[in-house]
Design an enzyme around this catalytic site. Structure first.
Site, PDB file in Angstrom:
ATOM      1  N   GLY A 132       0.811  -1.215   0.000  1.00 47.67           N
ATOM      2  CA  GLY A 132       0.000   0.000   0.000  1.00 47.67           C
ATOM      3  C   GLY A 132       0.843   1.263   0.000  1.00 47.67           C
ATOM      4  O   GLY A 132       2.024   1.238  -0.325  1.00 47.67           O
ATOM      5  N   LEU A 138       0.460   3.706  -2.102  1.00 48.57           N
ATOM      6  CA  LEU A 138       0.867   3.557  -3.507  1.00 48.57           C
ATOM      7  C   LEU A 138       1.309   4.876  -4.124  1.00 48.57           C
ATOM      8  O   LEU A 138       0.711   5.924  -3.891  1.00 48.57           O
ATOM      9  CB  LEU A 138      -0.293   2.977  -4.312  1.00 48.57           C
ATOM     10  N   HIS A 139       2.357   4.812  -4.908  1.00 46.04           N
ATOM     11  CA  HIS A 139       2.840   5.967  -5.661  1.00 46.04           C
ATOM     12  C   HIS A 139       2.903   5.567  -7.140  1.00 46.04           C
ATOM     13  O   HIS A 139       2.578   4.424  -7.506  1.00 46.04           O
ATOM     14  CB  HIS A 139       4.205   6.430  -5.127  1.00 46.04           C
ATOM     15  N   HIS A 160       4.283   2.140  -8.183  1.00 44.29           N
ATOM     16  CA  HIS A 160       3.379   0.989  -8.073  1.00 44.29           C
ATOM     17  C   HIS A 160       2.401   0.972  -9.251  1.00 44.29           C
ATOM     18  O   HIS A 160       2.100  -0.084  -9.810  1.00 44.29           O
ATOM     19  CB  HIS A 160       2.537   1.078  -6.796  1.00 44.29           C
ATOM     20  N   GLY A 219       8.833  -4.249  -8.873  1.00 41.55           N
ATOM     21  CA  GLY A 219       9.698  -3.131  -9.242  1.00 41.55           C
ATOM     22  C   GLY A 219      11.157  -3.496  -8.998  1.00 41.55           C
ATOM     23  O   GLY A 219      11.492  -4.150  -8.001  1.00 41.55           O
ATOM     24  N   ASP A 256      13.754  -2.680  -5.747  1.00 48.45           N
ATOM     25  CA  ASP A 256      14.132  -3.712  -4.771  1.00 48.45           C
ATOM     26  C   ASP A 256      14.790  -4.850  -5.544  1.00 48.45           C
ATOM     27  O   ASP A 256      14.226  -5.938  -5.687  1.00 48.45           O
ATOM     28  CB  ASP A 256      12.882  -4.199  -4.036  1.00 48.45           C
ATOM     29  N   SER A 288       9.460   5.938  -3.621  1.00 45.86           N
ATOM     30  CA  SER A 288       9.368   4.957  -2.549  1.00 45.86           C
ATOM     31  C   SER A 288       8.349   5.435  -1.533  1.00 45.86           C
ATOM     32  O   SER A 288       8.230   6.651  -1.287  1.00 45.86           O
ATOM     33  CB  SER A 288      10.739   4.831  -1.869  1.00 45.86           C
TER      34      SER A 288
HETATM   35  O1  PAF Z   1       7.924  -4.792  -2.101  1.00 49.47           O
HETATM   36  C1  PAF Z   1       6.988  -4.841  -1.280  1.00 49.47           C
HETATM   37  O2  PAF Z   1       6.140  -3.951  -1.212  1.00 49.47           O
HETATM   38  C2  PAF Z   1       6.872  -6.027  -0.347  1.00 49.47           C
HETATM   39  O3  PAF Z   1       8.117  -6.484   0.047  1.00 49.47           O
HETATM   40  C3  PAF Z   1       6.035  -7.179  -0.933  1.00 49.47           C
HETATM   41  C4  PAF Z   1       6.670  -7.771  -2.180  1.00 49.47           C
HETATM   42  C5  PAF Z   1       4.636  -6.681  -1.268  1.00 49.47           C
HETATM   43  C6  PAF Z   1       5.895  -8.304   0.095  1.00 49.47           C
HETATM   44  O4  PAF Z   1       5.288  -7.866   1.257  1.00 49.47           O
END
Ligand code: PAF
Length: 283
Positions: A31, A33-34, A37, A149, A152, A187
């Site tokens: 959540g 969200l930006h 996402h 994304g 990470d 982020s």
């Molecule tokens: O990247 C994320 O937001 C989290 O690590 C994920 C992949 C949703 C798992 O909780």
């Protein structure tokens, strides 16, 4: 967009789509969200008929003293953004639904080696929490595709590895890092920064880009480049975590033989721990 919070209800809904021959792409999120996402949602539409996202702040991937309680929760706004971007189904389970009884999963999924270096060294247990929840979510959604994304980068490799090792029938797709005009990677944790810190934080990307240029220009003194970058980041106002020049396939330290490289960096700006990377083919 349908909002579903129960595993059995989600399964029923997705079976209906599958019986109609639809393919499913999945974007798990925590959540807040930006645009980054939302670009994953756009990407998912390119692959599948039905786009499913999840919002679940996963307690298992936060260590003691980390920001699980303070993690920004903006559910209503997230819901509207997903609906606007054409997400078909949003799965938003409670902690009890995901981890009944004990609120922790008794089976864990651990991807050794990859999980204990870089971010895994700074955040012990983090990637086991991620690997466990993503495996559970894959079991629940059973997607054909899942989009993550590449900010990470290490998480992406951990998920690719577990998918391969556990023979999960899902194709993992990496999406480019979304950046602000300053270069700062988008982020959820940027929300912890003041306007001034947001400006300063762009130094992380500039530093990555400069190190890449030096590597492309033939500098292969990687340890020196790493240390100089850490000092530069400290001078810019960051507290150091790590800055590592690695090879892409296993995130081990890069040697002069390696050509597919990734520079992984994490640093603290105030209370926010920011991560970023540049992955590239050395010239
Ligand atoms: O990247 C994320 O937001 C989290 O690590 C994920 C992949 C949703 C798992 O909780």
């Amino acid at each position: 967009m349908q909002l579903i919070s129960r595993i059995d209800a989600l399964r029923q809904e997705l079976w209906r789509h599958r019986l109609n021959g639809a393919s499913i792409a999945f974007i798990p999120t925590m959540g807040n969200l930006h645009e980054g996402h939302l670009q994953l949602i756009d990407r998912a539409h390119e692959y599948a008929d039905v786009v499913v996202s999840s919002i679940f702040v996963n307690p298992l991937q936060f260590g003691p003293g980390e920001d699980f309680n303070g993690y920004p929760r903006t559910f209503e706004a997230d819901q509207s953004k997903l609906a606007e971007r054409g997400c078909h189904v949003l799965f938003a389970p409670s902690v009890d639904e995901m981890y009944p009884d004990t609120q922790v999963s008794s089976t864990i999924v651990k991807v050794p080696h990859l999980s204990s270096i870089h971010c895994g060294a700074s955040r012990p247990g983090h990637f086991t929490g991620v690997a466990t929840v993503v495996t559970k979510l894959f079991g629940i959604v059973q997607p054909d595709y899942a989009v993550f994304g590449l900010k990470d980068f290490q998480q992406f490799l951990v998920i690719k590895q577990l998918t391969e090792d556990l023979c999960l029938p899902v194709e993992i797709i990496g999406a480019p890092i979304a950046r602000a005009e300053s270069g700062l990677a988008l982020s959820s944790r940027n929300g912890y920064l003041s306007a001034e810190q947001l400006d300063t934080a762009a130094a992380l990307y500039r530093c990555l880009a400069d190190v890449r240029t030096q590597i492309d220009n033939g500098n292969s003194h990687y340890s020196e480049l790493e240390e100089a970058a850490q000092i530069r980041l400290e001078e810019a106002g960051f507290k150091r975590d790590y800055f590592n020049i690695c090879r892409q396939q296993d995130l081990q330290p890069a040697t002069t033989e390696d050509t597919d490289l990734v520079i992984l960096a994490a640093a603290y700006m105030g209370q926010a721990r920011l991560i970023d990377n540049l992955h590239f083919h050395r010239l």
